[in-house]
Write an enzyme that holds these catalytic residues in place. Structure first.
Site, PDB file in Angstrom:
ATOM      1  N   TYR A  62     -18.283  25.188   4.167  1.00 48.49           N
ATOM      2  CA  TYR A  62     -17.797  25.346   5.553  1.00 48.49           C
ATOM      3  C   TYR A  62     -17.709  23.966   6.226  1.00 48.49           C
ATOM      4  O   TYR A  62     -16.695  23.626   6.852  1.00 48.49           O
ATOM      5  CB  TYR A  62     -18.760  26.267   6.297  1.00 48.49           C
ATOM      6  N   SER A 105     -15.654  22.748  14.480  1.00 49.06           N
ATOM      7  CA  SER A 105     -17.056  23.195  14.583  1.00 49.06           C
ATOM      8  C   SER A 105     -17.948  21.971  14.722  1.00 49.06           C
ATOM      9  O   SER A 105     -17.542  20.857  14.362  1.00 49.06           O
ATOM     10  CB  SER A 105     -17.424  23.958  13.302  1.00 49.06           C
TER      11      SER A 105
END
Ligand code: NAP
Length: 258
Positions: free
Chosen positions: A162, A149
């Site tokens: 995350y 990501s």
């Protein structure tokens, strides 16, 4: 001896919807036999039927299978990989895509939530990767793509667990390359920016976030699942055989901007 007449088998974790489903469709369109995976067996079976119908329309030779399992469960991962190798065929390709995003500031994050974020986004790739790699090593070839990501190098308030997991996933990608690259296995990561899927559904409705994104991202738009599919299928192809241990940002330029 590798039997090159057999079609390539690809396992895409977390592929009942979203980016994983798109990658599975992209690989199936190229003739791969694709194994879909997710925890919810019912949704997974519906996705398998849908993709099989799409393959029939595309007239591809790829056959679609499904294996419901939780990537955080070591026994389930081992059993699923053994079953795929024995019953479907040798895995040429693994896409570690399963992921969850919890939005909670660090001081509000319970240890169980932190653990869940790391187990799904990071440990899952370790478990599935280490279950598949010995088979690839024995055959002397393989392709692994980890879905990281932009949060591997950036962060926003509320994304602490995350971002920690995705940052470590980028690092794990390099470690896999260092240990398995000598066996003709290419392990890279694709790091998407903000892509329209269920995961970002809430963000899409947040006007101030959308304004921030349109101002910050040089592409001035959200990404689509299709934006991610091309780079992933390229990293699965022989055209990228000398690309290894890299993090490919697919983010409309987001990480290039300040
Ligand atoms: P999504 O629409 O929420 O889909 C997630 C998929 O993962 C579902 O199929 C889900 O099915 C499965 N999954 C979740 N936990 C699992 C587990 N423990 N074991 C097996 N499967 C599991 O998410 P997405 O937006 O497509 O994201 C896919 C990947 O891209 C994730 O790794 C995400 O972090 C990454 N990513 C997304 C974006 C974005 O903007 N959307 C940006 C950067 C990176 P079940 O719930 O049935 O298990």
């Amino acid at each position: 001896m590798i039997d090159d007449s057999r079609p390539s088998v690809a396992l895409v974790t977390g592929s009942s919807r979203g980016i994983g489903y798109g990658i599975a469709r992209g690989l199936a369109a190229q003739g791969y036999h694709v194994v879909l995976n997710a925890r919810d067996g019912e949704q997974l079976d519906a996705s398998r039927r849908r993709l099989a119908d799409e393959c029939a329309e595309m007239e591809t030779s790829g056959v679609i299978y499904s294996q419901p399992f939780d990537v955080t469960d070591p026994d389930a991962v081992r059993a699923a990989v053994s079953a795929i190798e024995a019953e479907i065929g040798p895995l040429s390709t693994l896409i570690n895509n399963a992921g969850i995003m919890m939005r909670r500031e660090l001081t509000q994050t319970a240890l169980e939530q932190w653990d869940q974020a790391l187990r799904t986004n990071l440990t899952g790739a370790f478990l599935v990767g280490t279950a598949v790699a010995p088979h690839m090593i024995a055959r002397g070839r393989g392709k692994i793509v980890n879905i990281a990501s932009v949060q591997s190098v950036l962060s926003r308030a509320g994304l602490g667990s995350y971002a920690a997991a995705k940052g470590a996933l980028a690092s794990l990608t390099r470690s896999m390359c260092v240990e398995w690259g000598q066996h003709n296995i290419q392990i890279n990561a694709v790091a998407p920016g903000y892509i329209l899927t269920d995961m970002t559904d809430q963000l899409r409705r947040d006007a101030s976030f959308c304004a921030w994104l349109m101002n910050r991202a040089p592409a001035r738009r959200w990404g689509t699942v299709e934006d991610v599919v091309g780079p992933v299928t390229w990293l699965c192809s022989p055209q990228s055989d000398f690309v290894n241990g890299q993090i490919v940002y697919v983010d409309g330029g987001l990480t290039a901007a300040v």
